[in-house]
Design a protein around this motif. Structure first.
Motif, PDB file in Angstrom:
ATOM      1  N   LYS A  73      25.487 -24.641  16.676  1.00 41.49           N
ATOM      2  CA  LYS A  73      26.477 -23.605  16.609  1.00 41.49           C
ATOM      3  C   LYS A  73      26.527 -22.537  17.608  1.00 41.49           C
ATOM      4  N   TYR A  74      25.083 -22.025  17.732  1.00 41.10           N
ATOM      5  CA  TYR A  74      25.188 -20.821  18.644  1.00 41.10           C
ATOM      6  C   TYR A  74      25.424 -21.172  20.050  1.00 41.10           C
ATOM      7  N   ARG A  77      29.426 -21.375  19.903  1.00 39.26           N
ATOM      8  CA  ARG A  77      29.943 -19.955  19.997  1.00 39.26           C
ATOM      9  C   ARG A  77      29.752 -19.144  21.217  1.00 39.26           C
ATOM     10  N   LYS A  78      28.558 -19.346  21.916  1.00 38.27           N
ATOM     11  CA  LYS A  78      28.303 -18.556  23.236  1.00 38.27           C
ATOM     12  C   LYS A  78      29.128 -19.030  24.151  1.00 38.27           C
ATOM     13  N   GLU A  89      36.394 -20.410  15.045  1.00 34.91           N
ATOM     14  CA  GLU A  89      36.063 -19.398  14.366  1.00 34.91           C
ATOM     15  C   GLU A  89      37.224 -18.323  14.437  1.00 34.91           C
ATOM     16  N   ILE A  92      40.389 -18.549  10.183  1.00 33.20           N
ATOM     17  CA  ILE A  92      39.552 -18.559   9.144  1.00 33.20           C
ATOM     18  C   ILE A  92      39.628 -19.848   8.403  1.00 33.20           C
ATOM     19  N   SER A  93      40.927 -20.404   8.267  1.00 35.17           N
ATOM     20  CA  SER A  93      41.127 -21.806   7.547  1.00 35.17           C
ATOM     21  C   SER A  93      40.504 -22.932   8.445  1.00 35.17           C
ATOM     22  N   ALA A  95      38.126 -22.836  10.750  1.00 33.49           N
ATOM     23  CA  ALA A  95      36.628 -22.530  10.689  1.00 33.49           C
ATOM     24  C   ALA A  95      36.137 -23.253   9.214  1.00 33.49           C
ATOM     25  N   ALA A  96      37.002 -22.866   8.318  1.00 36.66           N
ATOM     26  CA  ALA A  96      36.242 -23.379   6.856  1.00 36.66           C
ATOM     27  C   ALA A  96      36.249 -24.931   6.921  1.00 36.66           C
ATOM     28  N   MET A  97      37.242 -25.610   7.464  1.00 39.19           N
ATOM     29  CA  MET A  97      37.345 -27.030   7.594  1.00 39.19           C
ATOM     30  C   MET A  97      36.043 -27.341   8.382  1.00 39.19           C
ATOM     31  N   ASP A  99      33.269 -25.973   8.813  1.00 38.88           N
ATOM     32  CA  ASP A  99      32.139 -25.741   8.194  1.00 38.88           C
ATOM     33  C   ASP A  99      31.926 -26.769   7.055  1.00 38.88           C
ATOM     34  N   MET A 100      33.012 -27.221   6.325  1.00 42.01           N
ATOM     35  CA  MET A 100      32.931 -27.819   5.341  1.00 42.01           C
ATOM     36  C   MET A 100      32.396 -29.391   5.653  1.00 42.01           C
ATOM     37  N   TRP A 101      33.098 -29.947   6.539  1.00 42.54           N
ATOM     38  CA  TRP A 101      32.537 -31.286   7.061  1.00 42.54           C
ATOM     39  C   TRP A 101      31.325 -31.077   7.891  1.00 42.54           C
ATOM     40  N   GLU A 103      28.889 -29.485   6.755  1.00 46.00           N
ATOM     41  CA  GLU A 103      28.020 -29.475   5.464  1.00 46.00           C
ATOM     42  C   GLU A 103      27.958 -30.856   4.784  1.00 46.00           C
ATOM     43  N   VAL A 104      29.210 -31.539   4.805  1.00 48.63           N
ATOM     44  CA  VAL A 104      29.027 -32.854   4.293  1.00 48.63           C
ATOM     45  C   VAL A 104      28.201 -33.713   5.251  1.00 48.63           C
TER      46      VAL A 104
ATOM     47  N   GLU B  66      31.632 -27.968  -0.858  1.00 44.29           N
ATOM     48  CA  GLU B  66      30.379 -27.885  -0.222  1.00 44.29           C
ATOM     49  C   GLU B  66      29.983 -26.070  -0.293  1.00 44.29           C
ATOM     50  N   ALA B  69      29.755 -23.954   2.945  1.00 40.71           N
ATOM     51  CA  ALA B  69      30.875 -23.574   3.525  1.00 40.71           C
ATOM     52  C   ALA B  69      31.693 -22.660   2.841  1.00 40.71           C
ATOM     53  N   ARG B  76      33.243 -14.305   5.268  1.00 43.40           N
ATOM     54  CA  ARG B  76      34.114 -14.276   6.743  1.00 43.40           C
ATOM     55  C   ARG B  76      35.329 -13.469   6.409  1.00 43.40           C
ATOM     56  N   LEU B  88      25.953 -12.349  18.403  1.00 46.47           N
ATOM     57  CA  LEU B  88      25.737 -13.736  18.812  1.00 46.47           C
ATOM     58  C   LEU B  88      24.032 -14.224  18.280  1.00 46.47           C
TER      59      LEU B  88
END
Lengths: 218, 214
Positions: A73-74, A77-78, A89, A92-93, A95-97, A99-101, A103-104, B66, B69, B76, B88
């Motif tokens: 992720k770093y 992002r960088k 990012e 917001i929506s 990014a949430a998707m 993040d969610m997958w 995590e999955v 999750e 998330a 956020r 960062l």
């Protein structure tokens, strides 16, 4: 920008997770080997970078990171550009998707799939320990359920987070790659959308390049 | 419109989300999901969380699952300093220790909680002490790392509290309810760090909800 350093070997799943991301963003990096046979992962020098004595670690100037998903992720992002945005990012929506997958992968997919890789490849090859078929069978049963969820999802979505590729998809690469080298690869045949998604990932230049350094025969 | 959290507060994963909602000062509603009647496997719930687990979150049209998330989304959306997304380096450190929480703390703790609290209380089963001991050993290795880390900075990701720290609280709270709470005496900085979190108003409020739903 000066190259970042990644500590670990190219054949390691969690190192490969980071390398694929570096390739996707086109960042300069240097791979610094950590000699597991010599126990280098437990050396004071390496433990200073990764206190759990694992790989990878990443050094970017003063910043030292460990845990492959955090490192990835770093990097994403960088080195993000308008063309290569694998975390999304700024939305917001989306990014949430992502993040969610992501995590999955970590909480559902990896716990079901990785024991098969450990039992069939890693333990026999690295420790001379025979496969525990009971563990394999239990894991395959869990994996079938997980793949059922993925199949339903990928029937309606081109990629995991939506119609765009993201870190959530890429994060599945390393362990799935080695799973395909076990006797159970054909499991994916029962999940055609998952299979197509996987083949799409394998056709990406970043994944072709990094997987070239990962053995398929043991 | 208030966000909806599906699940019972006594679940560590639900509590993780609740503490973020409290810290962010967001309006929300908890909608219980009854495991006793297998509501978590119902078509209605699996349309929100296809793995049939809790929590799920609904914010308008957006439905997420999750807990880590969901937590990031909530923080956020409210520009919370618990993610440090303006930096960062700091945000990367938050990510690192959130991964550590997930892989090196939660994994052994989930087994310990199940064996010591869930199995005897909810299923009339017997704790497997061998499994507990193996996981306590793993937990000790993790706590050694944490003890060292907390000697270098006040919190895990730096001198600022973050999601990485708070993500530990529900599981740490249950550790204190097992017969093995005393192991924290071997790790004074870890113990102080946990005690500090448990004193936060948002955490106190969520603990009350956890007790009420047990």
């Amino acid at each position: 920008m000066s190259p970042v350093k990644v500590f670990g070997r190219a054949i390691s799943t969690n190192v490969a997770r980071v390398l694929v991301c570096l390739e996707e963003v086109g960042a300069d990096y240097e791979l610094v080997s950590v000699d597991f046979l010599a126990g280098e992962q437990n050396s004071p020098e390496h433990v200073e970078r990764n206190p759990f004595g694992k790989v990878p670690a990443l050094q970017d100037g003063e910043l030292v990171l460990f845990e492959s998903r955090a490192i990835a992720k770093y990097v994403l992002r960088k080195y993000r550009t308008s063309e290569v945005d694998l975390l999304r990012e700024s939305s917001i929506s989306e990014a949430a998707m992502v993040d969610m997958w992501t995590e999955v992968e970590a909480q559902q997919y990896y716990p079901a799939l990785s024991p098969v890789v450990y039992e069939c490849i890693i333990f026999p090859v690295m420790r001379g320990v025979p496969t525990d078929q009971k563990v394999v069978d239990e894991s395959l049963e869990k994996l079938r359920k997980v793949l059922g969820v993925y199949e339903a999802h990928l029937t309606k979505n081109r990629f995991l987070a939506g119609d765009f590729i993201s870190f959530a998809d890429l994060s599945h690469f390393p362990f799935t790659f080695y799973f395909m080298a076990t006797p159970y690869a054909s499991l994916f045949e029962s999940y055609p959308h998952v299979k197509a998604w996987w083949e799409g990932l394998m056709s990406r230049p970043s994944i072709k390049k990094i997987s070239a350094n990962m053995p398929t025969k043991f | 419109m208030a966000m909806k959290v599906f699940g019972q507060p006594m679940s560590t994963n639900v509590a993780r989300v609740l503490v973020c909602l409290e810290e962010a000062g967001v309006k929300y509603e908890v909608v219980p999901v009854d495991f006793a009647t297998a509501e978590h496997k119902s078509p209605e719930h699996t349309s929100r969380n296809p793995f049939g687990q809790v929590p799920a979150l609904q914010d308008g049209d957006l439905v997420l699952f999750e807990s880590r998330a969901i937590s990031r989304y909530v923080l956020r959306k409210n520009s919370s300093e618990l993610l440090k997304e303006g930096s960062l380096g700091d945000s990367a450190r938050v990510d690192v220790w959130l991964e550590v929480e997930s892989h090196h703390f939660d994994r052994p703790m989930a087994v310990i909680i199940y064996q010591c609290l869930v199995l005897p209380v909810y299923f009339g089963g017997k704790t497997d002490e061998k499994i507990v001991e193996e996981n306590l050993e793993t937990l000790r290795k993790t706590f050694r790392v944490y003890e060292d880390r907390l000697s270098r900075s006040t919190y895990l990701a730096g001198d600022f509290i973050s999601l990485a720290d708070l993500s530990h609280f529900p599981t740490a709270y249950y550790l204190l309810a097992t017969p093995h709470a005393g192991m924290l005496d071997e790790f004074p900085r870890v113990k102080a760090w946990i005690d500090g979190m448990l004193a936060r108003p948002a955490v106190i409020k969520v603990i009350e909800m956890m007790k009420a739903s047990a």
